[in-house]
Design a protein around this motif. Structure first.
Motif, PDB file in Angstrom:
ATOM      1  N   ASP A  11       1.419  14.940  10.472  1.00  0.00           N
ATOM      2  CA  ASP A  11       1.007  13.662   9.894  1.00  0.00           C
ATOM      3  C   ASP A  11      -0.024  13.017  10.804  1.00  0.00           C
ATOM      4  O   ASP A  11       0.195  11.942  11.358  1.00  0.00           O
ATOM      5  CB  ASP A  11       2.233  12.764   9.737  1.00  0.00           C
ATOM      6  CG  ASP A  11       1.951  11.576   8.831  1.00  0.00           C
ATOM      7  OD1 ASP A  11       0.906  11.594   8.142  1.00  0.00           O
ATOM      8  OD2 ASP A  11       2.772  10.653   8.807  1.00  0.00           O
ATOM      9  N   GLU A  13      -3.333  12.366   9.913  1.00  0.00           N
ATOM     10  CA  GLU A  13      -4.409  11.607   9.279  1.00  0.00           C
ATOM     11  C   GLU A  13      -4.375  10.138   9.683  1.00  0.00           C
ATOM     12  O   GLU A  13      -5.414   9.492   9.801  1.00  0.00           O
ATOM     13  CB  GLU A  13      -4.332  11.742   7.757  1.00  0.00           C
ATOM     14  CG  GLU A  13      -4.651  13.142   7.241  1.00  0.00           C
ATOM     15  CD  GLU A  13      -6.082  13.578   7.538  1.00  0.00           C
ATOM     16  OE1 GLU A  13      -6.930  12.724   7.871  1.00  0.00           O
ATOM     17  OE2 GLU A  13      -6.348  14.782   7.441  1.00  0.00           O
ATOM     18  N   LYS A  14      -3.181   9.600   9.924  1.00  0.00           N
ATOM     19  CA  LYS A  14      -3.097   8.197  10.354  1.00  0.00           C
ATOM     20  C   LYS A  14      -3.715   8.012  11.736  1.00  0.00           C
ATOM     21  O   LYS A  14      -4.272   6.950  12.049  1.00  0.00           O
ATOM     22  CB  LYS A  14      -1.641   7.734  10.348  1.00  0.00           C
ATOM     23  CG  LYS A  14      -1.018   7.661   8.956  1.00  0.00           C
ATOM     24  CD  LYS A  14       0.412   7.189   9.011  1.00  0.00           C
ATOM     25  CE  LYS A  14       0.998   7.036   7.609  1.00  0.00           C
ATOM     26  NZ  LYS A  14       1.051   8.309   6.876  1.00  0.00           N
ATOM     27  N   ASP A  17      -7.310   7.838  11.222  1.00  0.00           N
ATOM     28  CA  ASP A  17      -7.643   6.499  10.729  1.00  0.00           C
ATOM     29  C   ASP A  17      -7.888   5.544  11.893  1.00  0.00           C
ATOM     30  O   ASP A  17      -8.868   4.779  11.902  1.00  0.00           O
ATOM     31  CB  ASP A  17      -6.496   5.940   9.874  1.00  0.00           C
ATOM     32  CG  ASP A  17      -6.422   6.567   8.493  1.00  0.00           C
ATOM     33  OD1 ASP A  17      -7.417   7.166   8.064  1.00  0.00           O
ATOM     34  OD2 ASP A  17      -5.363   6.451   7.867  1.00  0.00           O
ATOM     35  N   ARG A  36     -13.553   6.654   4.195  1.00  0.00           N
ATOM     36  CA  ARG A  36     -12.413   7.333   4.821  1.00  0.00           C
ATOM     37  C   ARG A  36     -11.882   8.448   3.924  1.00  0.00           C
ATOM     38  O   ARG A  36     -11.546   9.535   4.411  1.00  0.00           O
ATOM     39  CB  ARG A  36     -11.288   6.319   5.107  1.00  0.00           C
ATOM     40  CG  ARG A  36     -10.079   6.955   5.779  1.00  0.00           C
ATOM     41  CD  ARG A  36     -10.431   7.534   7.128  1.00  0.00           C
ATOM     42  NE  ARG A  36      -9.338   8.314   7.712  1.00  0.00           N
ATOM     43  CZ  ARG A  36      -9.228   9.626   7.643  1.00  0.00           C
ATOM     44  NH1 ARG A  36     -10.147  10.339   6.994  1.00  0.00           N
ATOM     45  NH2 ARG A  36      -8.226  10.255   8.223  1.00  0.00           N
ATOM     46  N   GLU A 183      -2.963  11.804   2.313  1.00  0.00           N
ATOM     47  CA  GLU A 183      -3.512  10.453   2.208  1.00  0.00           C
ATOM     48  C   GLU A 183      -4.315  10.236   0.926  1.00  0.00           C
ATOM     49  O   GLU A 183      -4.391   9.116   0.426  1.00  0.00           O
ATOM     50  CB  GLU A 183      -4.415  10.170   3.427  1.00  0.00           C
ATOM     51  CG  GLU A 183      -3.692  10.271   4.765  1.00  0.00           C
ATOM     52  CD  GLU A 183      -2.590   9.248   4.903  1.00  0.00           C
ATOM     53  OE1 GLU A 183      -2.803   8.086   4.519  1.00  0.00           O
ATOM     54  OE2 GLU A 183      -1.504   9.621   5.379  1.00  0.00           O
TER      55      GLU A 183
END
Length: 220
Positions: A11, A13-14, A17, A36, A183
């Motif tokens: 996980d 991708e956060k 970000d 994004r 996402e």
């Protein structure tokens, strides 16, 4: 088996970000949601082009921005990566079954080396990084390279992806494709089986995906 990394196994991708928004803020702007989404699954060079264009600063040096992102995301990865739901169990099941397995990612080797501390270096027979191929995803080269390194025909491989870019790469290469969006939602695509989570995937499903694509008279 061919596994994507970011958004598929971990996980992360956060974390991307965070790094991307911090870069945008350092340039005096804010990265749009559309930008994004467009970045997901792309190479670093393409990601930086999208960032600069989104900020209205196309003149910025993509190499300098990429270096900043590389340094920041390494810090974030070292702070800890979380598995995506069902990912660890599926990867372990694949390995326990003795299935040749490769990691196929758009991330560069330095970042992947950090991620392998979580994923397990013995979880993969081959690792193909985004900075080690001439043409990154959505080009088929990463997946074709992985199949070649495994010594398995690409038509007998299942690729698991979370992004449009990755799905396009795997399809173009000729692999069976299982899509598990993270996402960014994925549209229905011919030849792609989609699940909400890898918690719904098992060895029987992977075998079924290959069986569906096997020509008449060819099984196994």
């Amino acid at each position: 088996m061919l596994f994507d990394m970011d958004g598929t196994l971990v996980d992360s991708e956060k974390l991307w970000d965070i790094a991307l928004q911090e870069l945008a803020e350092s340039y005096g702007g804010t990265l749009s949601d559309a930008a994004r989404r467009a970045i997901t699954g792309t190479s670093m060079a393409e990601s930086m082009r999208i960032v600069h264009d989104d900020l209205g600063q196309p003149e910025r040096d993509p190499a300098a921005s990429a270096a900043w992102i590389d340094a920041r995301i390494l810090e974030l990865f070292r702070s800890g990566l979380r598995w995506r739901p069902g990912a660890m169990a599926l990867l372990r099941a694949v390995r326990a079954a003795g299935i040749p397995t490769a990691l196929v990612t758009s991330s560069g080797r330095p970042l992947v080396e950090v991620a392998l501390e979580t994923l397990g270096r013995d979880s993969f027979d081959a690792v193909v990084c985004g900075d080690e191929v001439a043409a990154p995803k959505p080009d088929p080269e990463p997946y074709l390279t992985a199949a070649r390194l495994l010594g398995v025909p690409i038509e007998r491989c299942v690729a698991i992806e979370d992004s449009r870019t990755g799905v396009a790469s795997a399809l173009a290469a000729g692999a069976a494709v299982l899509a598990v969006p993270a996402e960014v939602p994925l549209p229905p695509t011919d030849g792609v089986h989609q699940l909400d989570s890898l918690a719904g995937a098992d060895l029987d499903l992977l075998a079924a995906l290959l069986e569906r694509r096997a020509p008449a008279g060819r099984r196994g």
